[in-house]
Design an enzyme around this catalytic site. Sequence first.
Site, PDB file in Angstrom:
ATOM      1  N   GLN A   7       1.081  -1.202   0.105  1.00  0.00           N
ATOM      2  CA  GLN A   7       0.006  -0.325  -0.332  1.00  0.00           C
ATOM      3  C   GLN A   7       0.769   1.020  -0.182  1.00  0.00           C
ATOM      4  O   GLN A   7       1.930   1.344   0.999  1.00  0.00           O
ATOM      5  CB  GLN A   7      -0.678  -0.352   1.280  1.00  0.00           C
ATOM      6  CG  GLN A   7      -1.791   1.329   1.774  1.00  0.00           C
ATOM      7  CD  GLN A   7      -2.377   1.158   3.045  1.00  0.00           C
ATOM      8  OE1 GLN A   7      -1.909   0.660   3.882  1.00  0.00           O
ATOM      9  NE2 GLN A   7      -3.584   1.841   3.150  1.00  0.00           N
ATOM     10  N   GLY A   8       0.753   1.583  -0.695  1.00  0.00           N
ATOM     11  CA  GLY A   8       1.472   3.304  -0.650  1.00  0.00           C
ATOM     12  C   GLY A   8       0.975   4.402  -0.973  1.00  0.00           C
ATOM     13  O   GLY A   8      -0.068   5.631  -1.735  1.00  0.00           O
ATOM     14  N   SER A  42       0.636   6.354   2.624  1.00  0.00           N
ATOM     15  CA  SER A  42       1.568   7.719   3.876  1.00  0.00           C
ATOM     16  C   SER A  42       2.792   8.280   2.612  1.00  0.00           C
ATOM     17  O   SER A  42       3.639   6.929   2.072  1.00  0.00           O
ATOM     18  CB  SER A  42       2.218   7.451   4.931  1.00  0.00           C
ATOM     19  OG  SER A  42       1.595   6.176   5.528  1.00  0.00           O
ATOM     20  N   SER A  95       4.222  -1.306   3.818  1.00  0.00           N
ATOM     21  CA  SER A  95       4.977  -2.847   4.046  1.00  0.00           C
ATOM     22  C   SER A  95       4.671  -3.830   3.625  1.00  0.00           C
ATOM     23  O   SER A  95       4.027  -3.232   2.416  1.00  0.00           O
ATOM     24  CB  SER A  95       3.736  -3.384   5.927  1.00  0.00           C
ATOM     25  OG  SER A  95       3.571  -2.373   7.040  1.00  0.00           O
ATOM     26  N   GLU A 120      -9.273  -1.354   6.156  1.00  0.00           N
ATOM     27  CA  GLU A 120      -8.588  -2.154   7.224  1.00  0.00           C
ATOM     28  C   GLU A 120      -8.523  -1.870   7.877  1.00  0.00           C
ATOM     29  O   GLU A 120      -8.198  -2.717   8.768  1.00  0.00           O
ATOM     30  CB  GLU A 120      -7.499  -0.721   6.683  1.00  0.00           C
ATOM     31  CG  GLU A 120      -6.152  -0.930   7.518  1.00  0.00           C
ATOM     32  CD  GLU A 120      -5.414   0.599   6.867  1.00  0.00           C
ATOM     33  OE1 GLU A 120      -5.606   1.152   6.327  1.00  0.00           O
ATOM     34  OE2 GLU A 120      -3.858   0.348   6.853  1.00  0.00           O
ATOM     35  N   GLU A 174      -4.839   8.944  17.699  1.00  0.00           N
ATOM     36  CA  GLU A 174      -5.662  10.411  18.333  1.00  0.00           C
ATOM     37  C   GLU A 174      -6.436  10.272  16.879  1.00  0.00           C
ATOM     38  O   GLU A 174      -7.736  10.856  17.352  1.00  0.00           O
ATOM     39  CB  GLU A 174      -4.690  11.444  17.742  1.00  0.00           C
ATOM     40  CG  GLU A 174      -3.907  11.552  19.150  1.00  0.00           C
ATOM     41  CD  GLU A 174      -2.560   9.904  19.694  1.00  0.00           C
ATOM     42  OE1 GLU A 174      -2.328   9.903  18.254  1.00  0.00           O
ATOM     43  OE2 GLU A 174      -1.883  10.905  20.727  1.00  0.00           O
TER      44      GLU A 174
HETATM   45  C1  LIG Z   1       4.454  -0.851  11.410  1.00  0.00           C
HETATM   46  C2  LIG Z   1       3.471   0.309  10.289  1.00  0.00           C
HETATM   47  C3  LIG Z   1       3.551   0.056   9.115  1.00  0.00           C
HETATM   48  C4  LIG Z   1       2.982   0.504   8.402  1.00  0.00           C
HETATM   49  N1  LIG Z   1       2.229   0.650   6.962  1.00  0.00           N
HETATM   50  C5  LIG Z   1       2.274   1.341   5.615  1.00  0.00           C
HETATM   51  C6  LIG Z   1       1.437   1.128   4.701  1.00  0.00           C
HETATM   52  O1  LIG Z   1       2.133  -0.241   4.342  1.00  0.00           O
HETATM   53  N2  LIG Z   1       1.743   1.311   3.776  1.00  0.00           N
HETATM   54  C7  LIG Z   1       1.433   2.658   4.158  1.00  0.00           C
HETATM   55  O2  LIG Z   1       1.113   3.799   3.070  1.00  0.00           O
HETATM   56  N3  LIG Z   1       1.565   3.429   5.173  1.00  0.00           N
HETATM   57  C8  LIG Z   1       1.810   2.697   6.254  1.00  0.00           C
HETATM   58  N4  LIG Z   1       1.969   3.023   7.747  1.00  0.00           N
HETATM   59  C9  LIG Z   1       2.097   4.284   8.552  1.00  0.00           C
HETATM   60  C10 LIG Z   1       0.912   4.948   8.964  1.00  0.00           C
HETATM   61  O3  LIG Z   1      -0.475   5.063   8.595  1.00  0.00           O
HETATM   62  C11 LIG Z   1       1.395   6.499   9.120  1.00  0.00           C
HETATM   63  O4  LIG Z   1       1.874   6.517   9.827  1.00  0.00           O
HETATM   64  C12 LIG Z   1       0.065   6.834  10.228  1.00  0.00           C
HETATM   65  O5  LIG Z   1      -1.134   7.004   8.922  1.00  0.00           O
HETATM   66  C13 LIG Z   1       1.066   8.285  10.881  1.00  0.00           C
HETATM   67  O6  LIG Z   1       1.300   9.286  10.105  1.00  0.00           O
HETATM   68  P1  LIG Z   1       2.324   9.478  10.137  1.00  0.00           P
HETATM   69  O7  LIG Z   1       3.367   8.825  10.571  1.00  0.00           O
HETATM   70  O8  LIG Z   1       2.719  10.709   9.120  1.00  0.00           O
HETATM   71  O9  LIG Z   1       2.619  10.831  11.503  1.00  0.00           O
HETATM   72  P2  LIG Z   1       1.876  11.912  11.653  1.00  0.00           P
HETATM   73  O10 LIG Z   1      -0.107  11.937  10.605  1.00  0.00           O
HETATM   74  O11 LIG Z   1       2.746  12.820  11.414  1.00  0.00           O
HETATM   75  O12 LIG Z   1       0.592  12.757  12.643  1.00  0.00           O
HETATM   76  C14 LIG Z   1       2.225  12.429  14.532  1.00  0.00           C
HETATM   77  C15 LIG Z   1       1.347  12.658  15.551  1.00  0.00           C
HETATM   78  O13 LIG Z   1       0.740  13.922  15.936  1.00  0.00           O
HETATM   79  C16 LIG Z   1      -1.166  13.129  16.003  1.00  0.00           C
HETATM   80  N5  LIG Z   1      -1.976  14.013  14.575  1.00  0.00           N
HETATM   81  C17 LIG Z   1      -1.768  13.770  13.310  1.00  0.00           C
HETATM   82  N6  LIG Z   1      -3.232  14.383  13.096  1.00  0.00           N
HETATM   83  C18 LIG Z   1      -4.156  14.743  13.817  1.00  0.00           C
HETATM   84  C19 LIG Z   1      -4.596  15.421  13.963  1.00  0.00           C
HETATM   85  N7  LIG Z   1      -6.043  16.000  13.708  1.00  0.00           N
HETATM   86  N8  LIG Z   1      -5.863  15.048  15.281  1.00  0.00           N
HETATM   87  C20 LIG Z   1      -5.230  14.797  16.553  1.00  0.00           C
HETATM   88  N9  LIG Z   1      -3.566  14.543  15.972  1.00  0.00           N
HETATM   89  C21 LIG Z   1      -3.107  14.206  14.742  1.00  0.00           C
HETATM   90  C22 LIG Z   1      -0.974  12.166  15.048  1.00  0.00           C
HETATM   91  O14 LIG Z   1      -1.461  11.120  15.991  1.00  0.00           O
HETATM   92  C23 LIG Z   1       0.666  11.057  15.905  1.00  0.00           C
HETATM   93  O15 LIG Z   1       0.573  10.874  17.188  1.00  0.00           O
HETATM   94  C24 LIG Z   1       3.180   1.654   8.750  1.00  0.00           C
HETATM   95  C25 LIG Z   1       2.845   2.919  10.144  1.00  0.00           C
HETATM   96  C26 LIG Z   1       3.743   1.629  10.887  1.00  0.00           C
HETATM   97  C27 LIG Z   1       3.842   2.718  12.355  1.00  0.00           C
END
Ligand SMILES: Cc1cc2nc3c(=O)[nH]c(=O)nc-3n(C[C@H](O)[C@H](O)[C@H](O)COP(=O)(O)OP(=O)(O)OC[C@H]3O[C@@H](n4cnc5c(N)ncnc54)[C@H](O)[C@@H]3O)c2cc1C
Length: 364
Positions: free
Chosen positions: A113-114, A116, A148, A231, A347
């Site tokens: 899945q692409g 993020s 992933s 999902e 969150e």
């Molecule tokens: C093990 C693992 C597997 C993953 N696999 C995939 C995958 O296969 N494909 C893919 O596309 N992505 C994948 N992800 C990515 C995952 O979907 C993102 O990490 C997630 O959506 C959070 O985005 P970010 O890391 O950019 O954090 P951010 O969005 O930058 O968030 C940072 C912090 O701010 C908080 N925050 C952000 N917006 C708000 C809001 N509006 N209100 C309150 N709090 C907020 C968040 O809760 C977090 O604590 C994976 C992540 C992990 C850990």
Amino acid sequence: MNLRDSPGEAAFRAQVRAWLADNLPAETGPEWSRKMFDAGFAGLTWPEEYGGRGAPYSHQAIALEEFASAGAPNHMNVIALGMAGPTIMAHGNEEQKQRYLSKMLSAEEIWCQGFSEPDAGSDLSAVRTRIEPRDDHFLVNGQKVWSSIAHHADFCILVGRSDPESQRHAGLTYVIVDMHAPGVEVSPLRQITGEAEFNEIFFTDVEVPRENLLGEIGGGWQVAMTTLLHERGTLGFALTGTLDAQVNKLIALTKERAADDPIIRDRVAQEWIELQALKLTNYRSLTTLIKTGIPGPEGSGSKLHWSEQNQRLTKLAMEILGGEDDGYWGYQQQRSRGNTIEAGTSEILRNIIAERVLGLPRSR
Ligand SMILES: Cc1cc2nc3c(=O)[nH]c(=O)nc-3n(C[C@H](O)[C@H](O)[C@H](O)COP(=O)(O)OP(=O)(O)OC[C@H]3O[C@@H](n4cnc5c(N)ncnc54)[C@H](O)[C@@H]3O)c2cc1C
């Protein structure tokens, strides 16, 4: 409400148990996934013409419960089965369904899945990867992150911006990308556990044929929402099954190491109670799914509850062990850190529950 199996469901449960007793391996992989497919346990609810069994959702729930309680590994194509497949079924044309679905179930083709990006995680509408419409193809340029199993993948479900002038949800497009196409580069990222389960993906002038479009050009947001509903929605049962097995392991550890400690006994009992509440919530989600065919927002509640409970109980196990890593709980505690981030952070899930389940005003 009767939560017991009907005679047909009880017979199916017995069939799953008997098969698991004869076939259980230690680890997931293509061979195990193929075996699941041949036995009819991959894509149970998918239509038969696409390699599934056309079985009711209750059978899927039973199979997930039985696989988890037997400690059976997952089918390796988790993103295909849980997200890409249901999205293609909802938004794909007949040719796409015939081309992709059954090879997902047999694990002949692996999917990632692409979604993020470095500056677009929780806020998917901020994606910047370009999906530029050309005559007979799209030209893709950009970067994805945290993908992933991308290092094993043959295909990727990709969301990007087709209209460079567009803002937020408008102007996004959803395509299927061949991960072996020229210009696709995968770079693994190491996690706290030491494993490299997820990756960065770089796209440089990647040509994606027009027939790989899912939905409409500019209509990618609606297609992506289907992926995210599945999902979170379908994860519930699978995750609760694994949590059930974790709670049983925690009880066994308590009996061995802390049977006389009244505080620990209270905390373990509380974890067991929380698990029962989660199971009942999942039965409610299952009722929505059976009635509508679409997972409801309760899935966000299950994912939130499961991920926070899994972190709490692995931490409790480490406390019982006095911080000593017995080779199991140390890994579980480290891996559980990602549970409250992947598939929507806690969150974000709280926002969804507040707005869509409780009907509170939008947070922004
Ligand atoms: C093990 C693992 C597997 C993953 N696999 C995939 C995958 O296969 N494909 C893919 O596309 N992505 C994948 N992800 C990515 C995952 O979907 C993102 O990490 C997630 O959506 C959070 O985005 P970010 O890391 O950019 O954090 P951010 O969005 O930058 O968030 C940072 C912090 O701010 C908080 N925050 C952000 N917006 C708000 C809001 N509006 N209100 C309150 N709090 C907020 C968040 O809760 C977090 O604590 C994976 C992540 C992990 C850990």
